[in-house]
Design a protein around this motif. Structure first.
Motif, mmCIF file in Angstrom:
data_model
loop_
_atom_site.group_PDB
_atom_site.id
_atom_site.type_symbol
_atom_site.label_atom_id
_atom_site.label_comp_id
_atom_site.label_asym_id
_atom_site.label_seq_id
_atom_site.Cartn_x
_atom_site.Cartn_y
_atom_site.Cartn_z
ATOM 1 N N MET A 7 -14.017 -4.441 -1.329
ATOM 2 C CA MET A 7 -13.476 -3.906 -0.208
ATOM 3 C C MET A 7 -14.339 -3.466 0.758
ATOM 4 S SD MET A 7 -10.157 -1.125 -0.298
ATOM 5 C CE MET A 7 -11.011 -0.434 -1.638
ATOM 6 N N SER A 8 -14.232 -3.818 1.822
ATOM 7 C CA SER A 8 -15.479 -3.449 3.105
ATOM 8 C C SER A 8 -15.085 -1.977 3.261
ATOM 9 C CB SER A 8 -15.338 -4.327 4.240
ATOM 10 O OG SER A 8 -14.123 -4.151 4.906
ATOM 11 N N THR A 9 -14.238 -1.505 4.081
ATOM 12 C CA THR A 9 -13.886 -0.331 4.449
ATOM 13 C C THR A 9 -12.175 -0.272 4.979
ATOM 14 O OG1 THR A 9 -14.259 1.772 5.708
ATOM 15 C CG2 THR A 9 -14.893 -0.458 6.648
ATOM 16 N N THR A 10 -11.695 0.806 4.461
ATOM 17 C CA THR A 10 -10.310 0.818 5.028
ATOM 18 C C THR A 10 -10.120 1.462 6.404
ATOM 19 O OG1 THR A 10 -10.185 2.780 3.305
ATOM 20 C CG2 THR A 10 -9.089 0.612 2.893
ATOM 21 N N ILE A 11 -11.281 2.099 6.789
ATOM 22 C CA ILE A 11 -11.237 2.663 8.277
ATOM 23 C C ILE A 11 -11.277 1.619 9.087
ATOM 24 C CG2 ILE A 11 -12.424 4.464 9.723
ATOM 25 C CD1 ILE A 11 -11.453 6.001 7.415
ATOM 26 N N ALA A 18 -9.253 -2.748 -8.794
ATOM 27 C CA ALA A 18 -9.236 -4.334 -8.513
ATOM 28 C C ALA A 18 -10.471 -4.872 -9.563
ATOM 29 C CB ALA A 18 -10.111 -4.602 -6.962
ATOM 30 N N GLN A 19 -11.640 -4.298 -9.964
ATOM 31 C CA GLN A 19 -12.376 -4.837 -10.779
ATOM 32 C C GLN A 19 -11.896 -5.018 -12.173
ATOM 33 O OE1 GLN A 19 -15.550 -2.071 -10.378
ATOM 34 N NE2 GLN A 19 -16.290 -2.978 -8.697
ATOM 35 N N THR A 20 -10.901 -4.214 -12.552
ATOM 36 C CA THR A 20 -10.510 -4.157 -13.920
ATOM 37 C C THR A 20 -9.186 -5.049 -14.123
ATOM 38 O OG1 THR A 20 -9.370 -2.019 -13.641
ATOM 39 C CG2 THR A 20 -11.600 -1.947 -14.767
ATOM 40 N N GLY A 21 -8.864 -5.463 -13.050
ATOM 41 C CA GLY A 21 -7.526 -6.244 -12.902
ATOM 42 C C GLY A 21 -6.186 -5.390 -12.789
ATOM 43 N N ARG A 22 -6.374 -3.996 -13.003
ATOM 44 C CA ARG A 22 -5.329 -2.815 -12.767
ATOM 45 C C ARG A 22 -4.412 -3.110 -11.562
ATOM 46 N NH1 ARG A 22 -6.487 1.435 -17.653
ATOM 47 N NH2 ARG A 22 -5.459 -0.163 -19.346
ATOM 48 N N LEU A 23 -5.191 -3.526 -10.528
ATOM 49 C CA LEU A 23 -4.634 -3.400 -9.211
ATOM 50 C C LEU A 23 -3.491 -4.341 -9.156
ATOM 51 C CD1 LEU A 23 -4.782 -1.650 -6.613
ATOM 52 C CD2 LEU A 23 -6.452 -3.703 -5.736
ATOM 53 N N ASP A 24 -3.345 -5.218 -9.984
ATOM 54 C CA ASP A 24 -2.325 -6.433 -9.943
ATOM 55 C C ASP A 24 -1.173 -5.685 -10.759
ATOM 56 O OD1 ASP A 24 -3.854 -8.222 -8.830
ATOM 57 O OD2 ASP A 24 -4.620 -8.918 -10.665
ATOM 58 N N ASP A 25 -1.304 -4.722 -11.479
ATOM 59 C CA ASP A 25 -0.186 -4.208 -12.348
ATOM 60 C C ASP A 25 0.533 -2.926 -11.393
ATOM 61 O OD1 ASP A 25 1.310 -2.423 -14.173
ATOM 62 O OD2 ASP A 25 -0.131 -2.829 -15.800
ATOM 63 N N PRO A 26 1.792 -3.193 -11.108
ATOM 64 C CA PRO A 26 2.563 -2.220 -10.249
ATOM 65 C C PRO A 26 2.515 -0.767 -10.860
ATOM 66 C CG PRO A 26 3.934 -3.844 -10.787
ATOM 67 C CD PRO A 26 2.696 -4.306 -11.671
ATOM 68 N N ALA A 27 2.267 -0.744 -12.178
ATOM 69 C CA ALA A 27 2.153 0.868 -12.633
ATOM 70 C C ALA A 27 0.953 1.449 -12.091
ATOM 71 C CB ALA A 27 1.988 0.642 -14.253
ATOM 72 N N TYR A 28 -0.120 0.757 -11.741
ATOM 73 C CA TYR A 28 -1.330 1.416 -11.250
ATOM 74 C C TYR A 28 -1.268 1.161 -9.592
ATOM 75 C CZ TYR A 28 -2.893 1.513 -16.020
ATOM 76 O OH TYR A 28 -2.740 1.628 -17.451
ATOM 77 N N ALA A 29 -0.966 0.131 -9.212
ATOM 78 C CA ALA A 29 -0.945 -0.297 -7.764
ATOM 79 C C ALA A 29 0.044 0.666 -7.212
ATOM 80 C CB ALA A 29 -0.556 -1.720 -7.561
ATOM 81 N N LEU A 30 1.232 0.966 -7.482
ATOM 82 C CA LEU A 30 2.156 1.639 -6.732
ATOM 83 C C LEU A 30 1.682 3.292 -6.473
ATOM 84 C CD1 LEU A 30 5.686 1.011 -8.288
ATOM 85 C CD2 LEU A 30 4.716 0.116 -6.002
ATOM 86 N N PRO A 31 1.093 4.012 -7.407
ATOM 87 C CA PRO A 31 0.465 5.270 -7.018
ATOM 88 C C PRO A 31 -0.764 5.259 -6.009
ATOM 89 C CG PRO A 31 0.530 5.043 -9.487
ATOM 90 C CD PRO A 31 1.078 3.807 -8.945
ATOM 91 N N LEU A 58 -13.194 4.292 -4.076
ATOM 92 C CA LEU A 58 -13.763 4.078 -5.297
ATOM 93 C C LEU A 58 -12.721 3.618 -6.374
ATOM 94 C CD1 LEU A 58 -16.533 4.259 -7.012
ATOM 95 C CD2 LEU A 58 -15.954 6.653 -7.284
ATOM 96 N N VAL A 59 -11.716 4.475 -6.449
ATOM 97 C CA VAL A 59 -10.670 3.905 -7.445
ATOM 98 C C VAL A 59 -9.984 2.730 -7.321
ATOM 99 C CG1 VAL A 59 -8.538 5.115 -8.543
ATOM 100 C CG2 VAL A 59 -10.147 6.664 -7.640
ATOM 101 N N ILE A 60 -9.709 2.477 -5.935
ATOM 102 C CA ILE A 60 -9.099 1.239 -5.910
ATOM 103 C C ILE A 60 -9.917 0.160 -6.072
ATOM 104 C CG2 ILE A 60 -8.103 -0.409 -4.006
ATOM 105 C CD1 ILE A 60 -7.145 2.250 -2.478
ATOM 106 N N ARG A 61 -11.390 0.234 -5.875
ATOM 107 C CA ARG A 61 -12.111 -0.781 -6.387
ATOM 108 C C ARG A 61 -12.147 -0.963 -7.790
ATOM 109 N NH1 ARG A 61 -16.896 1.256 -4.224
ATOM 110 N NH2 ARG A 61 -15.976 1.352 -2.101
ATOM 111 N N ARG A 62 -12.372 0.376 -8.563
ATOM 112 C CA ARG A 62 -12.291 0.159 -9.890
ATOM 113 C C ARG A 62 -11.017 -0.662 -10.354
ATOM 114 N NH1 ARG A 62 -15.753 -0.266 -13.066
ATOM 115 N NH2 ARG A 62 -14.493 0.517 -14.827
#
Ligand SMILES: Cc1cc2nc3c(=O)[nH]c(=O)nc-3n(C[C@H](O)[C@H](O)[C@H](O)COP(=O)(O)OP(=O)(O)OC[C@H]3O[C@@H](n4cnc5c(N)ncnc54)[C@H](O)[C@@H]3O)c2cc1C
Lengths: 381, 390
Positions: free
Chosen positions: B1-5, B272-285, B266-270
């Motif tokens: 991710m570059s930056t969200t700002i 994404a790296q671990t594949g958990r961003l594709d899982d709604p259980a993690y992506a929703l929060p 940092l958490v979002i990047r982690r």
């Protein structure tokens, strides 16, 4: 949802008596000392050695736990209902030891009669066991990490992380998926081919990375985790939920005392509703979680399927432990951050313990799956 | 991710360019290396006289809102907020900046004498001098009107006696803004005076107070240090008013928001790296927290805009500080879900993800709701001044 009977007989328990006896050990005067036992300096990494006094004090408490008979097993092991009482008191004192892992190991080992002799030794307090189920911190115990056994099942190669007290126990119980089934493997921590490295974690405790390089499997060899595994894990989660509820109540008690002692704006902080209500709400939540754990324990002892209750109690308890310990730091003000204050010890421990038998999210996913399966089964009935 | 700002429609072209310049400098290798170095400091080290401050100071960027003669660029609150935000987003430790520039510097600009400004501001703006804040005492934090550090009359000046605790960076500081009681009138708020206290004086004893966070607090014992009228900031006995006015004025939430944003990214990047961003259980929060921080940033920038238009709104400022700092806890809990126990590994463990930053942030977590006015102080301001309650 239908309740399936897992164990044929009911395990006898006497939680009130157990609690009275355990309270003699974990009395409020001793708890502040127990909380600090074995804390390594920040950043000590694998150079950290345990102070001999701490080691001795820890061992004394461990001996007492055995003497009080908390490991003593009937046919089916010690009652969960008794052990939730002990676990809750251990949590409020933050006493760290291989005790709860050893209890769970004995439960898991009951899957195979070849381990009966070892279980008898465990019950007598002659052997301690640490559980080793994660390859990395994201691993969830309900999906044990892969395990490489040689063809004859005599040696193991691989790694396990977050193994508590690895150098101090007699045996490591490695749980892992080999082929299509989950297996149990006992390995001595000092066996050739076993390498230990202390991990530097926020709890500054006794977590180890254990590397197995064709390490010899200890007698009587590896066995199937079997159908008992998910239930034994659930029973462990019920005990752990009680431990976490204890951690939360320890943090709440400490904070209540601080509010009574500290004055601001000319009156005790305890007289400020905003703060008092927050602790009151946390106390109510903690009490509910503990009631849940106790009830689930009774059901477990009657042989019920407690997988859902185990996961649910564990994530509710993890949530309240994290929140109560964070509130404890906050309500202490800046002094809550200092090394001298126990609030931060609760906070740092909760960070590790909340995920010990599964992260709250992992547990929620597991609970949702069990809930759906339960309703699907009900529809079929 | 570059930056969200993203680019901010409220900024002028010049302000956008200013942000780009600051951002490019902070993206330089030397800055990134310096930031990574701090992350893996030994347990007994902490950030104080960082080169990054001097690099920023050399361009006038540490205090861009200050007049040129005091080492600034004569710009305004928007440019100051840009620097604060970019520093935090780049992970540059900001305690020294907040204490020296935002707090002590601002006090001197608003209430200091010309001599005090000339003596301290240019050196602070160059990143060469550290000025710290000595308000809190062992028995008073939230309620500063109860402070007991005494200024005893001594000829044409005073001698200071007392203990100050939970201050930061005093071990590395040159001078401190110290609140002491000049008059015991029986009314706590009356009779407090602010002094510039030279920290390297014979009567000042400084001792670190270990904290669970990487940086230690300091206990400063002041034992008869002599100060004169030339050291008084503002008017004698008027310290309570100036503390309250200034702290409210400086409060925008920008710094806290940017730190929370860096952490969440940092958490979002982690994830994404671990594949958990594709899982709604993690992506929703994570999506929820992202939304909350976007809201928090909008509110914080509104506060900056208010300052730029000389229309400060202390109630909304309190809301901004409260709102963004309340997000740290859920972000940290979510971090521990995404990384599991790996998130609990410190920088001193070879396996720790991201140089152990999560673990360090977890330990630091509670301070955001305590420092610069606790959550309860913010809620009190909102409830009373905002809603007419209590
Ligand atoms: C990281 C950090 C850096 C700091 N740096 C400095 C510094 O450089 N210089 C300096 O002088 N100080 C500094 N402080 C101290 C800070 O200003 C105080 O921590 C703060 O004012 C709170 O005071 P306290 O810690 O004594 O908490 P207390 O005042 O004891 O409060 C304890 C708790 O009770 C709550 N509370 C208090 N009164 C009320 C009320 N009436 N109603 C409801 N709740 C209430 C508080 O919000 C807090 O949660 C720092 C603190 C931190 C955490």
């Amino acid at each position: 949802m239908t309740v399936t009977s897992i164990a044929p007989e009911t395990v006898r328990s006497d939680p009130e008596r157990t609690r009275r006896r355990a309270e003699e050990l974990f009395d409020p005067d001793l708890s502040p000392v127990l909380r600090r036992l074995g804390q390594r300096p920040r950043g000590a990494a694998d150079a950290a050695t345990l102070h001999p006094d701490d080691a001795a004090a820890r061992a004394d408490v461990a001996d007492m736990l055995v003497e009080l008979g908390f490991l003593a097993a009937g046919e089916a092991g010690p009652a969960v209902a008794d052990l939730v009482e002990v676990a809750e008191l251990i949590g409020s004192a933050l006493y760290q030891s291989p005790f709860l892992d050893t209890v769970t190991a004995a439960d898991l080992l009951a899957a195979d009669p070849r381990y009966d002799a070892l279980r008898t030794e465990i019950a007598a307090g002659e052997r301690t066991v640490a559980l080793a189920w994660r390859e990395d911190g994201r691993g969830e115990p309900h999906h044990p990490a892969p395990l490489r056994l040689d063809a004859a099942g005599r040696t193991v190669t691989g790694v396990r992380r977050f193994v508590a007290f690895a150098p101090d126990v007699d045996l490591l119980l490695v749980v892992g998926r080999a082929g299509v089934e989950d297996r149990l493997v006992l390995i001595a921590p000092d066996a050739p081919g076993v390498r230990l490295r202390r991990q530097d974690d926020i709890g500054r405790g006794d977590l180890y990375e254990v590397t197995f390089d064709a390490a010899a499997v200890a007698a009587p060899g590896s066995g199937p985790a079997g159908e008992r595994y998910p239930q034994a894990l659930a029973r462990a989660r019920i005990r752990h939920a009680a431990y976490l509820a204890g951690l939360a109540s320890g943090a709440i008690e400490l904070s209540a005392q601080r509010l009574r002692d500290r004055t601001a704006f000319g009156r005790p902080l305890a007289s400020m509703q905003a703060l008092a209500f927050r602790l009151a709400a946390l106390a109510a939540e903690t009490t509910a979680v503990l009631a849940f754990a106790r009830e689930a324990a009774q059901r477990a002892d009657r042989g019920a399927d407690v997988r859902l209750a185990g996961a649910q109690a564990a994530f509710l308890a993890a949530d309240v432990a994290r929140t109560a310990s964070a509130e404890a730091v906050h309500l202490h003000g800046a002094s809550g951050m200092t090394e001298g204050c126990d609030a931060q010890v609760f906070y740092r421990r909760a960070a590790v313990d909340a995920s010990w038998l599964g992260t709250p999210t992992g547990l929620r996913i597991e609970a949702a799956r069990l809930l759906a399966a339960g309703y699907a089964a009900e529809k079929r009935d | 991710m570059s930056t969200t700002i993203e680019r901010d429609p409220r900024l002028t072209v010049a302000q956008e360019r200013f942000r780009d310049d600051v951002r490019s400098m902070l993206a330089e290798d030397r800055v990134r290396r310096a930031v990574d170095d701090v992350a893996v400091y030994r347990p007994d080290q902490e950030a104080a006289h960082l080169d990054v401050y001097r690099w920023l100071g050399a361009r006038g960027w540490l205090a861009p809102g200050w007049p040129v003669e005091y080492g600034g660029l004569g710009l305004g609150p928007v440019e100051s907020a840009i620097v604060t935000e970019e520093m935090a987003l780049a992970g540059v430790p900001d305690d020294v900046h907040v204490l020296s520039v935002d707090i002590v510097g601002s006090f001197l600009l608003l209430e200091g004498t010309e001599e005090q400004r000339r003596r301290h501001l240019p050196a602070i703006a160059r990143g060469e001098r550290i000025a710290t804040v000595l308000f809190t005492e062992p028995d008073c934090g939230s309620d500063l009107s109860a402070l007991t550090t005494r200024a005893e009359p001594d000829g044409d000046g005073w001698r200071l006696y007392g203990s100050k605790i939970f201050n930061m960076k005093s071990r590395f500081g040159d001078v401190a803004l110290c609140a002491a009681r000049t008059t015991d009138s029986g009314v706590g708020m009356h009779g407090i005076t602010l002094f510039l206290l030279p920290l390297r004086s014979a009567g000042v004893h400084i001792e670190p107070v270990p904290s669970m966070a990487n940086d230690r607090f300091d206990l400063v014992v002041i034992d008869g240090v002599r100060v004169t009228r030339a050291d008084v900031v503002g008017r004698v006995d008027d310290g309570w008013r100036s503390i309250n006015d200034l702290l409210q004025l400086e409060r925008t939430g920008i710094d806290f928001h940017a730190k929370a944003r860096r952490l969440l990214d940092l958490v979002i990047r982690r994830a994404a790296q671990t594949g958990r961003l594709d899982d709604p259980a993690y992506a929703l929060p994570l999506a929820e927290l992202d939304a909350r921080l976007t809201a928090g940033r909008a509110l914080s920038w509104q506060m900056v805009q208010n300052l730029a238009e000389a229309r400060p709104d202390p109630v909304a400022s309190a809301m901004a500080k409260w709102y963004v700092t309340e997000q740290f806890r859920p972000i940290l809990h979510t971090a521990m879900e995404v990384d599991g126990l790996d998130g609990a590994l410190s920088a001193w463990d070879a396996d720790a993800p991201g140089l152990g930053r999560l673990e360090a942030q977890y330990r630091l977590g509670p301070v955001h709701r305590l420092a610069s006015g606790t959550s309860e102080v913010m809620l009190y301001l909102i409830a009373t001044n905002g809603l007419g309650l209590l």
